[in-house]
Enzyme design. Sequence first.
Site, short mmCIF file in Angstrom:
data_model
loop_
_atom_site.label_atom_id
_atom_site.label_comp_id
_atom_site.label_asym_id
_atom_site.label_seq_id
_atom_site.Cartn_x
_atom_site.Cartn_y
_atom_site.Cartn_z
CG HIS A 51 60.87 55.63 1.98
ND1 HIS A 51 62.03 54.78 2.20
CD2 HIS A 51 59.86 54.89 1.98
CE1 HIS A 51 61.49 53.50 2.61
NE2 HIS A 51 60.07 53.62 2.64
P1 TYD Z 1 64.17 50.82 0.81
O1 TYD Z 1 62.80 50.84 0.59
O2 TYD Z 1 65.10 52.34 0.66
O3 TYD Z 1 64.45 50.24 2.53
P2 TYD Z 1 64.01 50.81 3.86
O4 TYD Z 1 62.73 51.23 3.63
O5 TYD Z 1 64.45 49.72 4.77
O6 TYD Z 1 64.93 52.04 4.31
O7 TYD Z 1 64.79 49.75 0.08
C1 TYD Z 1 66.12 49.37 0.18
C2 TYD Z 1 66.51 48.77 -1.54
O8 TYD Z 1 65.90 47.62 -1.17
C3 TYD Z 1 66.24 49.62 -2.33
O9 TYD Z 1 67.40 49.52 -3.36
C4 TYD Z 1 65.11 48.98 -2.87
C5 TYD Z 1 65.17 47.67 -2.39
N1 TYD Z 1 63.75 46.94 -2.10
C6 TYD Z 1 63.39 45.96 -2.95
O10 TYD Z 1 63.79 45.38 -3.83
N2 TYD Z 1 62.28 45.31 -2.67
C7 TYD Z 1 61.43 45.69 -1.76
O11 TYD Z 1 60.29 45.21 -1.34
C8 TYD Z 1 62.03 46.67 -0.98
C9 TYD Z 1 61.19 46.98 0.36
C10 TYD Z 1 63.19 47.19 -1.15
#
Ligand code: TYD
Length: 136
Positions: A51
């Site tokens: 992302h």
């Molecule tokens: P995501 O940003 O997709 O994780 P990564 O960057 O590690 O691939 O986040 C995964 C899930 O966690 C998504 O449902 C959003 C949630 N999340 C939070 O609730 N708070 C946060 O600070 C973060 C980074 C993610």
Amino acid sequence: MIDKCKTIYLPRINDVRGNLSFIEGGRHIPFEIRRMYYLYDVPEGAERGGHAHKALHQLIIAISGSFDIHLDDGCSKKTIHLNRSHEGLYVCPMIWRVINNFSSGSACIVLASDYYDEKDYYRGYDSFINDVKNRK
Ligand code: TYD
């Protein structure tokens, strides 16, 4: 844009008891810290990220073990291997990132300039690229 993403060398205080590193928002990194999150118990072969953020600044640290971070600003790409607890990768807004090649038992700490906000994400590469082009 991608050139703004740089390795930041953090202070390291070393003595016979081991190492101590620290980070002060706005001093060692170019943003104030509003949030910290961490990735751990990442299974072999898993990929995180995938992302971009519209406005969020981040510092990514391999606090333990190692992994690769692939950056893409829509024009250029680069890959950084992180494996030192006293180094972090600063990632500015509008960078598509994928993190993979996690070593066994590794842990990734992320410092972020703002609270979690799903509206700040590009979850699709195509919409990210569209906005990169529209901003030019
Ligand atoms: P995501 O940003 O997709 O994780 P990564 O960057 O590690 O691939 O986040 C995964 C899930 O966690 C998504 O449902 C959003 C949630 N999340 C939070 O609730 N708070 C946060 O600070 C973060 C980074 C993610």
